[in-house]
Write a protein that holds these residues in place. Structure first.
Motif, short mmCIF file in Angstrom:
data_model
loop_
_atom_site.label_atom_id
_atom_site.label_comp_id
_atom_site.label_asym_id
_atom_site.label_seq_id
_atom_site.Cartn_x
_atom_site.Cartn_y
_atom_site.Cartn_z
N GLY A 271 9.64 -7.21 16.80
CA GLY A 271 8.79 -8.16 16.20
C GLY A 271 10.09 -9.36 15.87
O GLY A 271 9.63 -10.40 15.55
N LEU A 272 11.41 -9.13 16.13
CA LEU A 272 12.48 -10.08 15.78
C LEU A 272 12.12 -11.38 16.54
O LEU A 272 12.25 -12.38 15.87
CB LEU A 272 13.88 -9.52 15.88
N ALA A 273 12.29 -11.21 17.89
CA ALA A 273 12.28 -12.33 18.61
C ALA A 273 11.01 -13.34 18.39
O ALA A 273 11.06 -14.62 18.36
CB ALA A 273 12.20 -11.93 20.08
N ALA A 274 9.97 -12.97 18.08
CA ALA A 274 8.80 -13.35 17.64
C ALA A 274 8.64 -14.15 16.38
O ALA A 274 8.21 -15.09 16.34
CB ALA A 274 7.54 -12.29 17.61
N THR A 275 9.33 -13.40 15.47
CA THR A 275 9.67 -14.04 14.12
C THR A 275 10.31 -15.41 14.26
O THR A 275 10.18 -16.40 13.83
CB THR A 275 10.17 -13.12 13.19
N LEU A 276 11.65 -15.26 15.08
CA LEU A 276 12.67 -16.33 15.04
C LEU A 276 11.87 -17.41 16.16
O LEU A 276 12.07 -18.67 15.82
CB LEU A 276 13.85 -16.01 15.91
N ALA A 277 10.95 -17.09 17.03
CA ALA A 277 10.28 -18.21 17.98
C ALA A 277 9.30 -18.92 16.93
O ALA A 277 9.41 -20.19 17.15
CB ALA A 277 9.50 -17.38 18.84
N ALA A 278 8.54 -18.37 16.20
CA ALA A 278 7.63 -19.00 15.16
C ALA A 278 8.44 -19.86 14.30
O ALA A 278 7.93 -21.10 14.29
CB ALA A 278 6.71 -17.82 14.55
N ILE A 279 9.41 -19.36 13.83
CA ILE A 279 10.41 -20.23 12.86
C ILE A 279 10.73 -21.35 13.60
O ILE A 279 10.80 -22.62 12.90
CB ILE A 279 11.49 -19.47 12.04
N GLU A 280 11.40 -21.00 14.46
CA GLU A 280 12.07 -22.26 15.45
C GLU A 280 11.07 -23.30 15.97
O GLU A 280 11.32 -24.35 16.17
CB GLU A 280 12.81 -21.56 16.43
N SER A 281 9.71 -22.86 15.88
CA SER A 281 8.67 -23.80 16.32
C SER A 281 7.98 -24.40 15.26
O SER A 281 7.24 -25.24 15.44
CB SER A 281 7.72 -23.10 17.19
N GLY A 282 8.60 -24.36 13.90
CA GLY A 282 8.20 -25.04 12.86
C GLY A 282 7.04 -24.13 12.09
O GLY A 282 6.52 -24.95 11.36
N HIS A 283 6.69 -23.07 12.45
CA HIS A 283 5.45 -22.43 11.60
C HIS A 283 5.91 -21.69 10.53
O HIS A 283 7.10 -20.80 10.57
CB HIS A 283 4.78 -21.31 12.77
N ASP A 284 5.11 -21.58 9.58
CA ASP A 284 5.28 -20.62 8.33
C ASP A 284 4.98 -19.23 8.89
O ASP A 284 4.26 -19.11 9.75
CB ASP A 284 4.24 -21.10 7.09
N VAL A 285 5.75 -18.21 8.26
CA VAL A 285 5.36 -16.91 8.76
C VAL A 285 5.07 -15.87 7.58
O VAL A 285 5.82 -16.12 6.70
CB VAL A 285 6.82 -16.37 9.43
N ALA A 286 4.09 -15.43 7.91
CA ALA A 286 3.69 -14.22 6.92
C ALA A 286 4.12 -12.73 7.59
O ALA A 286 3.67 -12.55 8.65
CB ALA A 286 2.01 -14.07 6.84
N LEU A 287 5.31 -12.32 6.93
CA LEU A 287 6.02 -11.31 7.56
C LEU A 287 5.64 -9.96 7.11
O LEU A 287 5.85 -9.55 5.86
CB LEU A 287 7.46 -11.56 7.07
N ALA A 288 5.12 -9.10 7.89
CA ALA A 288 4.89 -7.74 7.78
C ALA A 288 5.85 -6.91 8.44
O ALA A 288 6.00 -5.61 8.34
CB ALA A 288 3.46 -7.42 8.02
N ASN A 289 6.44 -7.53 9.33
CA ASN A 289 7.64 -6.71 10.24
C ASN A 289 8.81 -6.81 9.64
O ASN A 289 9.68 -7.71 9.87
CB ASN A 289 7.71 -7.53 11.54
N LYS A 290 9.26 -6.06 8.72
CA LYS A 290 10.62 -5.96 7.86
C LYS A 290 11.68 -5.66 8.76
O LYS A 290 12.61 -6.16 8.15
CB LYS A 290 10.42 -4.71 6.72
N GLU A 291 11.50 -5.22 9.99
CA GLU A 291 12.47 -5.00 10.83
C GLU A 291 13.35 -6.44 11.30
O GLU A 291 14.32 -6.23 11.66
CB GLU A 291 12.22 -4.47 12.07
N SER A 292 12.35 -7.56 11.21
CA SER A 292 12.89 -8.70 11.43
C SER A 292 14.30 -9.29 10.47
O SER A 292 15.37 -9.62 10.85
CB SER A 292 11.93 -9.88 11.37
N LEU A 293 14.06 -8.85 9.30
CA LEU A 293 14.94 -9.14 8.29
C LEU A 293 15.99 -7.90 8.28
O LEU A 293 17.39 -8.19 7.95
CB LEU A 293 14.41 -9.27 6.67
N VAL A 294 15.82 -6.42 8.68
CA VAL A 294 16.61 -5.73 8.46
C VAL A 294 17.78 -5.86 9.69
O VAL A 294 18.76 -5.65 9.25
CB VAL A 294 15.90 -4.20 8.45
N THR A 295 17.25 -6.32 10.71
CA THR A 295 18.21 -6.16 11.83
C THR A 295 18.64 -7.53 12.12
O THR A 295 19.82 -7.79 12.78
CB THR A 295 17.15 -5.92 13.33
N GLY A 296 18.04 -8.58 11.88
CA GLY A 296 18.76 -9.93 12.14
C GLY A 296 18.41 -10.71 10.89
O GLY A 296 18.20 -12.14 10.74
#
Length: 383
Positions: A105-130
């Motif tokens: 889920g990390l790359a998708a989280t970053l892609a959403a943020i970098e495209s200017g989207h708000d993110v509702a984060l249920a993928n904790k690994e995005s913050l754990v790994t990156g």
């Protein structure tokens, strides 16, 4: 216009509950993504009519392509990991809810943020790994990162007062204790996959249920809380709350404590992430205090549950150490679910991976993936 939501991981436990909330609120669905469940995704497409969908598994994507033939207003079909990040970045959505499991889920989280989207984060690994990559991207692009995990949502809700964050002294992160609370290591050595998958309070997917049994999930949540709320790990206390009614608490400088309570239903934090800052009626039932006989509290036993100890060591080391812990755990849980290693081996492997290197310094997304691969290789080399 009604709010448009993209749901990544729409066929999993969090994803299907997210669609319950979307249905109840009358929101639109811009995009849906899943790993391999083509049949369920096809049913979701028929109900919600998204503009684009993605299946990561190529064989499942081929099956879905056949199902979409002749469907009126069929969505565009994306494929693979690249398709997942493309969907997360697509314009036309108001918020991306990321419920993908694991580092995927990390790359998708970053892609959403970098495209200017708000993110509702249920993928904790995005913050754990990156964590550094994600928080830096949020700051650069001025978007909102809204927690969906019940514990982090509870903390977030307790900090909505404008002055609360400034006087925050400690986070009390609650844990159910999982199915093996109170057991000794000798008893844990006998536990099977079926035993570990019997969570007392929550209905979740297999991976997160095993993480709850090892207390790895609480270790990951501690790391996530460090990034979300800006407190060092030493100011985050894990408290076992067996009934899963108090979802977390915060303590302020005057030693007063605020808690968020509710039934153990993930649709409450999902809905708050999607409706924030408003609160509206939703599909989750109310908490009935007339049937609530007791609330108990205990300490988390990290001497017995080594995954929790490993996560504490990882966040103290910093850098990519949390990524190593996560990668080792994902690989070890996979092996446990395949009956290839015993239960206690999961914690041994995670702790060993964290201690195998210093992991210091800055890092890039490429470094994250290299560390993840190295941690998985460590597990396979130390069975």
């Amino acid at each position: 216009m009604k709010k448009q939501v993209t749901v990544l991981g729409s066929t999993g436990s969090i994803g299907t509950q997210s669609l319950d909330v979307i249905r109840a609120q009358g929101y639109g669905v811009f995009g849906l993504a899943a790993h391999a469940n083509a049949a369920l995704l096809a049913r979701q497409i028929e109900e919600f009519h998204p503009r684009a969908v993605c299946l990561v598994d190529e064989t499942a994507a081929d099956a879905l392509a056949g199902m979409l033939q002749g469907m009126p207003d069929a969505p565009s079909l994306l494929r693979g990991k690249e398709g997942l990040t493309e969907l997360a970045a697509m314009q036309g959505t108001d918020i991306v809810l990321n419920a993908v499991v694991g580092i995927a889920g990390l790359a998708a989280t970053l892609a959403a943020i970098e495209s200017g989207h708000d993110v509702a984060l249920a993928n904790k690994e995005s913050l754990v790994t990156g964590g550094r990559l994600v928080t830096d991207a949020v700051q650069r692009h001025g978007v909102k990162l809204l927690p969906v995990d019940s514990e982090h949502s509870a903390i977030f809700q307790c900090l909505q007062d404008a002055y609360a964050a400034k006087s925050l002294q400690k986070i009390l992160l609650t844990a159910s204790g999982g199915p093996f609370f109170g057991k000794t290591r000798a008893e844990l050595a006998m536990m099977t996959k079926a035993d570990a998958l019997r969570h007392p309070n929550w209905s979740m997917g297999q991976k997160i249920t095993i993480d709850s049994a090892t207390l790895m999930n609480k270790g990951l949540e501690l790391i996530e809380a460090v990034w979300l709320f800006g407190l060092p790990a030493k100011q985050i206390q894990i408290v076992v709350q067996r009934q899963s009614v108090i979802h977390s608490m915060v303590q302020f400088t005057d030693n007063s404590v605020l808690a968020q309570l509710g039934v153990p239903d993930m649709r409450i934090p999902i809905q708050y992430a999607l409706t924030w800052p408003q609160r509206v009626p939703g599909p989750a039932p109310e908490l009935d205090f007339t049937t609530l006989r007791m609330l108990t509290f205990d300490t988390a036993d990290e001497e017995t549950f080594r995954c929790l100890a490993a996560c504490k060591k990882a966040i103290q080391k910093g850098g990519l150490a949390p990524c190593a812990a996560n990668g080792a755990n994902e690989e070890a849980v996979r092996l446990f679910l395949e009956d290839k290693i015993p239960f206690l081996k999961i914690g041994e492997l995670v702790e060993g991976a964290v201690e195998s290197d210093s992991f210091g310094g800055a890092y890039t997304l490429r470094d994250v993936y290299a560390c993840d691969a190295a941690a998985r290789a460590y597990v396979l080399e130390h069975l």
